[in-house]
Design an enzyme around this catalytic site. Sequence first.
Site, PDB file in Angstrom:
ATOM      1  N   LYS A 252       0.863  -1.180   0.000  1.00  0.00           N
ATOM      2  CA  LYS A 252       0.000   0.000   0.000  1.00  0.00           C
ATOM      3  C   LYS A 252       0.896   1.224   0.000  1.00  0.00           C
ATOM      4  O   LYS A 252       1.578   1.516   0.985  1.00  0.00           O
ATOM      5  CB  LYS A 252      -0.913   0.005   1.231  1.00  0.00           C
ATOM      6  CG  LYS A 252      -1.882   1.176   1.219  1.00  0.00           C
ATOM      7  CD  LYS A 252      -2.864   1.088   2.367  1.00  0.00           C
ATOM      8  CE  LYS A 252      -4.004   2.067   2.220  1.00  0.00           C
ATOM      9  NZ  LYS A 252      -3.588   3.440   1.974  1.00  0.00           N
ATOM     10  N   ARG A 272      -8.876  10.553  -7.441  1.00  0.00           N
ATOM     11  CA  ARG A 272      -9.864   9.897  -6.577  1.00  0.00           C
ATOM     12  C   ARG A 272     -11.195  10.596  -6.568  1.00  0.00           C
ATOM     13  O   ARG A 272     -12.228   9.999  -6.409  1.00  0.00           O
ATOM     14  CB  ARG A 272      -9.307   9.989  -5.157  1.00  0.00           C
ATOM     15  CG  ARG A 272      -8.983   8.713  -4.541  1.00  0.00           C
ATOM     16  CD  ARG A 272      -8.870   8.998  -3.097  1.00  0.00           C
ATOM     17  NE  ARG A 272     -10.196   8.865  -2.571  1.00  0.00           N
ATOM     18  CZ  ARG A 272     -10.477   8.178  -1.492  1.00  0.00           C
ATOM     19  NH1 ARG A 272      -9.511   7.597  -0.847  1.00  0.00           N
ATOM     20  NH2 ARG A 272     -11.698   8.098  -1.065  1.00  0.00           N
ATOM     21  N   GLU A 302      -1.245   3.796  -8.197  1.00  0.00           N
ATOM     22  CA  GLU A 302      -0.884   4.846  -7.261  1.00  0.00           C
ATOM     23  C   GLU A 302       0.333   5.582  -7.831  1.00  0.00           C
ATOM     24  O   GLU A 302       1.337   4.954  -8.173  1.00  0.00           O
ATOM     25  CB  GLU A 302      -0.547   4.205  -5.902  1.00  0.00           C
ATOM     26  CG  GLU A 302      -0.444   5.166  -4.757  1.00  0.00           C
ATOM     27  CD  GLU A 302      -1.801   5.517  -4.111  1.00  0.00           C
ATOM     28  OE1 GLU A 302      -2.869   5.120  -4.629  1.00  0.00           O
ATOM     29  OE2 GLU A 302      -1.766   6.219  -3.081  1.00  0.00           O
ATOM     30  N   PHE A 342      -2.310  -1.271  -9.931  1.00  0.00           N
ATOM     31  CA  PHE A 342      -2.872  -2.376  -9.157  1.00  0.00           C
ATOM     32  C   PHE A 342      -4.199  -2.903  -9.692  1.00  0.00           C
ATOM     33  O   PHE A 342      -4.742  -3.848  -9.158  1.00  0.00           O
ATOM     34  CB  PHE A 342      -2.987  -2.046  -7.670  1.00  0.00           C
ATOM     35  CG  PHE A 342      -3.703  -0.766  -7.335  1.00  0.00           C
ATOM     36  CD1 PHE A 342      -5.068  -0.668  -7.452  1.00  0.00           C
ATOM     37  CD2 PHE A 342      -2.979   0.335  -6.889  1.00  0.00           C
ATOM     38  CE1 PHE A 342      -5.722   0.503  -7.130  1.00  0.00           C
ATOM     39  CE2 PHE A 342      -3.629   1.519  -6.562  1.00  0.00           C
ATOM     40  CZ  PHE A 342      -5.008   1.600  -6.685  1.00  0.00           C
ATOM     41  N   LYS A 425      -7.475  -2.529   4.242  1.00  0.00           N
ATOM     42  CA  LYS A 425      -6.137  -1.990   4.428  1.00  0.00           C
ATOM     43  C   LYS A 425      -5.592  -2.338   5.804  1.00  0.00           C
ATOM     44  O   LYS A 425      -6.344  -2.446   6.776  1.00  0.00           O
ATOM     45  CB  LYS A 425      -6.100  -0.489   4.175  1.00  0.00           C
ATOM     46  CG  LYS A 425      -7.189   0.292   4.812  1.00  0.00           C
ATOM     47  CD  LYS A 425      -7.127   1.757   4.395  1.00  0.00           C
ATOM     48  CE  LYS A 425      -8.325   2.486   4.922  1.00  0.00           C
ATOM     49  NZ  LYS A 425      -8.303   3.903   4.732  1.00  0.00           N
TER      50      LYS A 425
END
Length: 594
Positions: A252, A272, A302, A342, A425
């Site tokens: 992450k 986002r 990301e 991802f 997460k």
Amino acid sequence: MKFSIIADFYEKIEETSKRLEMTDLLVQLFRETPTELIDKVVYLTTGRLYPLFIPIELGLAEKLAVRSVAMASGHKVSEVEEKLKKVGDLGLVTEQILKTKKQRSLQQKPLEVLDVYETLDKIAKASGAGSVEAKLKLLSRLLLDGTPKEAKYIIRMVIGALRLGIAEYTILDALAITYTGDKENRAILERAFNISSDLGLVAKTVATKGLEAVKNFKISVGSPIRMMLAQRLSSPEEILEKMGGRCAVEYKLDGERVQAHKNNGEVNLFSRRLENITEQYPDIAELIKNNIKPDRAIVEGEIVAIDPQTGELLPFQTLMRRRRKYGIKEAVEEFPASLNLFDVLLVDKTDYTTKPYTERRKKLEEIVKKNERIKSVEAKIVENAQDMESFFEKAIEEGCEGLMAKSTQPDSIYEAGSRGFKWIKYKREYKTEMIDTIDTVIVGAFMGRGKRAGTYGALLVAVYDQEKDMFTTISKVGTGFSDTDLQEMPERLKKYKIDHKHPRVDSKLKPDVWFTPGQVIEIIGSEYTLSQVHTTALGAIKKDSGIAVRFPRFTGKWRDDKSPEEATTVKEIIEMYQAQIKTQPKTQKENSDS
Ligand code: ATP
């Protein structure tokens, strides 16, 4: 349709103190809107002319708007400025000034919605030589033709400060009621919105073609898909249990999420919040163009800042310096970025959002031509807590925030716009006594004293209650702000300032200044406590008590990439509070408000 209908409704919406009334008012407004105009009315109500992902924006400089108010009213610019200093809201100033205007328009014919929309569109699109004068003229004509009340809303729209604070979901509710007679159908509209991110299009489709046409919405290159989000848990054991004993874990990274759309030579990058950020990241767009093999594809990843000397990951704040309008070329060199992919949502004509994780991941590997700037994120399948823990340690060592666990079950599709347990997460903070950072919405402020005179001393912040669609207060934050933050705060928050509590805010405290929920900031504290003062999770843990953050501190992150509805939710706070009780039963203190 007369623009006065819209202005009247906006005024009522602003005056209401009840959230449900907002929906009713919207339904009334939509009922009065001809179907061919519904998309435009929806965009205007969200303070825009187009969906967020189309980069045509209102947002005229306030100075220019002041000049056109002067022009329309026959006042001097300095007079308007003087009033603005006192009142603080150019919309109100315009209304007041025009009520007593020195010049009167001769044949005052009522303003039409379409005319207002098209003029605002011309203002937003005007560029190049002579455009300032053109904008001034267009705007002052609108002000002159409108009533003072209409002018108030036109000015607010033009400077990008309409801020009625209506959630997209409230608009969807109102559309479902207006056009299908049943609020339950919101789920169908919501799905269409989740895959198109275009409220106006959803509105127009349901209004003109009916619900069946809305059911047929498909994802398409160029329209961003609302992003899938993750839940959080605090141990590998819990995560594995939720995931059925086996899952994928990925690094992450702490950067900026991007959804990249490639259509032959054309690349669009969405944040986002689904804003088009292609211009800020020309280097990333180039990577997508050259290193994603298919002609048409939608991928997610990301963006992270890297140290050009060492190639090591740099913090989020460094990357945010790339979010600027000018000096982009220099910024690309000064703060180089790389992309860690991802997910893949579309390849050529195939929709991958409905395929399980493992298939998507395999496809992703196939379509990326890797190099040191673009790759797929490190991932691994784990079946026991120990393996997850050691992968986690490795991720931390390499500068990541932690892990993202992803379900590999047959139903592990890409759930657009949802925050479920298919992604979980797992971050470093959960392991220590500190709580995780949370994203809060600024809803009020207390004036500063002493060194902070002239700015705010503390901010009243709230989290999002998804069920009630309200913002409940959780903390008063006064530490962690840099001198620059403090200095810039009043200006930064000015556009959200209102003279009463917003109907979507639930607060027992009365700050000196109220704001429309808009600006999100990240905070951290030492723990959660029960509170008599804050309204978050009121009564959920204990009668008459809410939950507050103890020793809150601003982390330095202005989450401009989040909308208020994307702040931490009350549900998450309750879960974190309960998790905390499990691990630290003695640290709970009642009534200790922060
Ligand atoms: P946080 O505050 O924990 O960074 P957030 O509140 O911004 O998260 P969440 O959806 O809760 O948003 O956390 C997931 C975010 O983590 C994603 O939006 C994405 O930006 C980022 N991220 C980093 N690595 C991955 C990954 N491998 N898979 C998915 N998301 C990732």
